[in-house]
Design a protein around this motif. Structure first.
Motif, mmCIF file in Angstrom:
data_model
loop_
_atom_site.group_PDB
_atom_site.id
_atom_site.type_symbol
_atom_site.label_atom_id
_atom_site.label_comp_id
_atom_site.label_asym_id
_atom_site.label_seq_id
_atom_site.Cartn_x
_atom_site.Cartn_y
_atom_site.Cartn_z
ATOM 1 N N HIS A 163 -3.009 -2.412 1.949
ATOM 2 C CA HIS A 163 -1.803 -1.771 1.537
ATOM 3 C C HIS A 163 -2.159 -0.898 0.261
ATOM 4 O O HIS A 163 -1.496 0.205 0.319
ATOM 5 N N VAL A 208 -3.763 2.184 1.635
ATOM 6 C CA VAL A 208 -2.917 3.032 2.401
ATOM 7 C C VAL A 208 -2.508 3.965 1.435
ATOM 8 O O VAL A 208 -2.030 5.219 1.350
ATOM 9 N N GLU A 209 -1.705 3.324 0.245
ATOM 10 C CA GLU A 209 -0.987 4.081 -0.576
ATOM 11 C C GLU A 209 -1.721 5.302 -1.364
ATOM 12 O O GLU A 209 -1.252 6.318 -1.460
ATOM 13 N N LYS A 233 -7.285 5.652 4.957
ATOM 14 C CA LYS A 233 -6.545 5.194 6.590
ATOM 15 C C LYS A 233 -7.384 3.681 6.967
ATOM 16 O O LYS A 233 -8.537 3.822 6.743
ATOM 17 N N PRO A 234 -6.695 2.821 7.643
ATOM 18 C CA PRO A 234 -7.224 1.892 7.929
ATOM 19 C C PRO A 234 -7.638 1.910 9.321
ATOM 20 O O PRO A 234 -6.662 2.081 10.070
ATOM 21 N N LEU A 263 -11.701 1.284 5.984
ATOM 22 C CA LEU A 263 -11.031 2.074 5.323
ATOM 23 C C LEU A 263 -11.646 3.366 5.053
ATOM 24 O O LEU A 263 -12.791 3.446 4.351
ATOM 25 N N ASP A 297 0.756 -2.575 11.167
ATOM 26 C CA ASP A 297 1.292 -3.718 10.354
ATOM 27 C C ASP A 297 1.671 -5.021 10.903
ATOM 28 O O ASP A 297 1.638 -6.060 10.630
#
Lengths: 701, 156
Positions: free
Chosen positions: A171, A174-175, A179-180, A235, A263
């Motif tokens: 998380h 991503v913030e 990119k995962p 990531l 998600d």
């Protein structure tokens, strides 16, 4: 039996000093390694270097067993460094065990005698770890890859089990714009080669992106627990194409699927999160070799600079320098007295004036010399504090407590002789805090506290003193329980117990009977040997104070002089003699009329600001009873305070305040009631130093 | 400078205490100083006179009169403090006067039991019969032994 080492005594001395530094580095770094979640490359390098140097130098001096052990240790550390091994508590335990063994081997050199330490056990553990690529037994690893098969059938979604931390990291990443991706690779090789292939692939992936998680994990791969698929969560800043491109370049890949991590998978895996092993630390993979080289050379530069500017000095040399300065300080005062006598006899002639000027100069140089040598004897308390994190870690693990141990002010400097004296009391207090102060995690949760107890060790400078505080947020000391226990042990009567304030009651734990009698764990546990702790601290002119709130924790505050050798003292006269009272114990001085003295229980007391203060006449303590006629109308009272107890010392007059050099009375005089040592005054005469803690104890009994 | 000592002789510092002459092996004696102001230490044995400042060191001073149960001596111009060293500790002893250093051959020394005078024999290694006088040779370790149990008997 000697060791027959291949080194001169001089070389051995240097070796021993170096070794101690490396041990210290290893201990600190291993603790840090255990604490840090992320792979810290610099730290890993530092650990590796320390072990590597140890190996080299122990081989040079011909200590083969030490070289053998460090060699095995280095092999494991090398794998850790290259991320072929994951950090775990078991592994850290093994490394700590190595360190303990190394210390015993080091002691062999000091004692010039072979110890009966066997290395087979630890060497076996090390090689097992190294070969297996993981910790041998007792671990719940990531669920085997077989569980994936079912996932594949449903919606063709690639699934992977994640822990809370890993999801958190995703998380956060991503913030930050990363990119995962989740990727599944199928290998097309013979079964014998699967592990190697999987490993190489994982390494390649980690060069391009951060591998948050893989199935199988690197650990499992090293265990050869592999199937023909590898699932990994990555990531990366880059695009999907970059990953596909990389994969295409890798040999023996039969199939590749890649998806953006979604998600809803997070939600699905929530329940299983806890069971997943935390040890998969394949994070933050960087360009290894480049960074390593840089970090290595940077550290080297710094230490080279430092080494050039310091010299190792024997402690005995510093001690004798301090003694010599003590003599100079006394002679300085004498010089001025002689000068005064000269002036009195005659007008100052040319020669006397010359002598005067020289004396003033000598005085100034002496003062500076005294200050500088005192500084040279100072060490940061760090040297002492360093061993505590490991100790607290071991203790709390043994006691089944969760403890967050924080130290501050390690740079605070203290005279080395004080550092030597204060070690045992601190260990005692820390042990008490972990053993008895901090509650078990369950108990803490039941009380609405966080399950992890806080233990704080702090050193700071305060005027002419050093303050060391030890503070926990445990159960605290219950004054009522202490009262009951003291009554039960017959130390005080019920009547006396009632009259004690809560603070005074808590201070009862310093009484010797209370502490040693039955290891009073019922008295908040803080009983064992507290009298020894206090005695040790008071022996070096320090003082200890407790602040405790039931349910909230306990704070011990230790006040120490900067140096043992020189203290500030108030000089008082009693009869024809001059006595010195350490200033650290004095709260105030009072002048009183004799008629203000009252009697309680046939003992002399005075009332100061509404508080009853017991009096001790130093004259009767030191030279027998004082007759009525001898008593003067005006009294000088020096109020002293130790551990919350106040007593007024009656003296004939106050002489003045000055720095005194503490000297021991030596073994022929031995322990004298009420006297802790002697000092030399400006006129060359000897004054005795009053042992305040001894007097207060005597007054209390 | 020093003449060769014969195998069978020793050098002794000879001092006076009350009316008797005592000898201490010279190897134990560090120095002899004039009388100093002595700081009394309360609560110690009565034969400990107190402490003095010896060039920045605080050393204890024994009162040999009281140690040996002799009559209390007066401090005169000839009173001295003999500083001895035992196991690295310096100790002072007040004596009524120091006269000289003498060589005493072993054959002059008799066992203390044969002449009992002045002080308890447990403090002596022997008595030397010199041409003009008797020198009582002290066993320093015994003299300085603290807390010893034997009751001193004044025989003379």
């Amino acid at each position: 039996m000697g060791l027959n080492l291949d080194a001169s005594p001089e070389e051995l001395k240097i070796f021993l000093e170096e070794v101690e530094e490396h041990f210290q580095t290893l201990e600190e770094d291993l603790l840090r390694l255990e604490k840090e979640d992320e792979f810290n490359e610099d730290l890993m390098q530092e650990i590796f270097r320390a072990s590597h140097t140890l190996k080299g130098s122990s081989a040079t001096i011909g200590h083969h067993r030490m070289a053998e052990l460090t060699h095995a240790m280095e092999n494991v550390l090398d794998k850790l460094r290259k991320k072929q091994l994951a950090v775990s508590r078991e592994l850290i335990d093994i490394l700590f065990e190595c360190l303990d063994h190394l210390r015993i081997l080091r002691d062999e050199i000091i004692n010039d005698e072979k110890s009966d330490l066997e290395l087979e056990g630890i060497l076996g553990k090390l090689s097992a770890v190294q070969k297996s690529g993981g910790i041998p037994a007792g671990r719940v690893d990531i669920q085997p890859p077989s569980s994936k098969a079912s996932c594949q059938e449903s919606e063709r979604k690639i699934e992977i089990d994640l822990t809370w931390e890993e999801k958190d990291r995703i998380h956060n990443a991503v913030e930050q714009g990363l990119k995962p991706y989740i990727i599944r690779l199928t290998f097309d090789v013979e079964p014998e080669m699967l592990a190697v292939r999987a490993f190489v692939t994982l390494m390649a992936l980690s060069e391009l992106a951060e591998v948050v998680k893989s199935q199988p994990t690197a650990d499992e791969i090293e265990h050869e627990k592999v199937s023909d698929t590898l699932v990994a969560l990555l990531l990366t800043e880059g695009e999907e194409e970059k990953i596909t491109k990389l994969v295409n370049e890798l040999p023996s890949i039969a199939g590749c699927e890649i998806q953006l991590y979604a998600d809803d998978i997070v939600r699905k895996t929530d329940s299983s999160a806890e069971t997943v092993n935390e040890a998969n630390n394949l994070s933050e993979e960087r360009n290894q070799t480049g960074d390593q080289a840089k970090a290595g050379s940077a550290v080297k530069n710094v230490s080279a600079k430092k080494a050039n500017r310091t010299v190792r000095v024997d402690v005995d040399l510093l001690d004798s320098l301090m003694n010599l300065v003590g003599e100079l300080v006394i002679d300085r005062t004498r010089l001025f007295q002689i000068l005064g006598n000269l002036e009195a006899i005659d007008e100052m002639d040319e020669i006397s004036q010359d002598l005067g000027r020289t004396s003033i100069h000598i005085a100034r140089v002496t003062t500076q010399l005294q200050e500088q040598i005192m500084k040279a004897r100072m060490l940061p308390v760090e040297n002492l504090f360093n061993k505590f994190p490991r100790m607290v870690r071991d203790l709390s693990q043994k006691a089944g407590k969760e403890v967050n141990f924080v130290m501050t002010g390690q740079e605070t400097e203290l005279d080395r002789s004080i550092i030597e004296e204060i070690g045992d009391p601190l260990i005692h207090l820390l042990r008490n805090a972990v053993d008895h102060g901090i509650e078990s995690p369950e108990e803490r949760r039941a009380q609405g506290k966080s399950s992890t107890g806080q233990l704080k060790l702090q050193a700071s400078h305060e005027e002419n003193h050093i303050i060391i505080t030890i503070k926990d947020d445990g159960r605290g000391i219950d004054p009522e329980q202490v009262r009951q226990s003291a009554i039960k042990k017959g130390l005080i009567t019920e009547e006396q117990a009632k009259r004690l304030t809560d603070k005074e009651a808590v201070n009862l734990i310093f009484m010797s009977g209370l502490s040693t009698a039955t290891r009073v764990t019922d008295v908040s546990g803080r009983g064992v040997g507290m009298d020894v702790v206090r005695n040790n601290i008071e022996k070096i002119n320090g003082a200890i104070e407790i602040n405790s709130v039931v349910g909230q924790g306990t704070e011990f505050k230790i006040k120490l002089p900067l140096t043992l050798a020189i203290i500030r003292a108030l000089l008082v006269s009693i009869g024809k003699s001059v006595y010195a009272i350490p200033l650290s114990t004095i709260t105030e001085t009072i002048r009183m009329q004799r008629k203000q003295i009252e009697f309680v229980n046939n003992r002399e007391v005075i009332v100061v600001r509404g508080k009853v203060l017991p009096l001790i006449r130093l004259k009767s303590v030191f030279s027998g009873a004082v007759s009525e006629e001898e008593q003067k109308e005006k009294l000088f009272i020096v109020v002293v305070n130790l551990a919350g107890q106040q007593v007024g010392l009656v003296v004939d007059s106050l002489v003045g305040e000055q720095e005194i050099v503490i000297k021991s009375l030596g073994k022929y005089i031995g322990d004298v009631q009420g006297i802790s040592g002697a000092t030399i005054l400006g006129d060359g005469s000897v004054a005795l130093i009053v042992d305040v803690s001894n007097l207060i104890k005597k007054a209390a009994s | 400078m020093a003449e060769e000592l014969m195998d069978n002789e020793n050098q002794y510092v000879v001092f006076r205490l009350d009316r008797e002459i005592y000898g201490l092996e010279i190897s134990a004696v560090r120095e002899i100083i004039t009388m100093q102001p002595i700081t009394e230490v309360p609560g110690t044995e009565d034969y400990i006179e107190g402490v003095i400042n010896l060039r920045g060191r605080v050393i204890p001073v024994f009162n040999l009169h009281r140690r040996f149960n002799l009559a209390e001596g007066e401090i005169t111009r000839s009173t001295r403090i003999v500083v001895v060293e035992v196991e690295g500790n310096s100790i002072g002893m007040v004596v009524d006067g120091v006269s000289e250093v003498v060589r005493i051959t072993r054959d002059l020394i008799e066992q203390p039991s044969s002449i009992l005078c002045g002080i308890g024999e447990e403090y002596l290694t022997g008595v030397a019969k010199m041409a003009d006088r008797l020198v009582i040779l002290l066993d320093l370790n015994r003299v300085l032994q603290v807390n010893e149990g034997t009751v001193l008997e004044n025989i003379c």
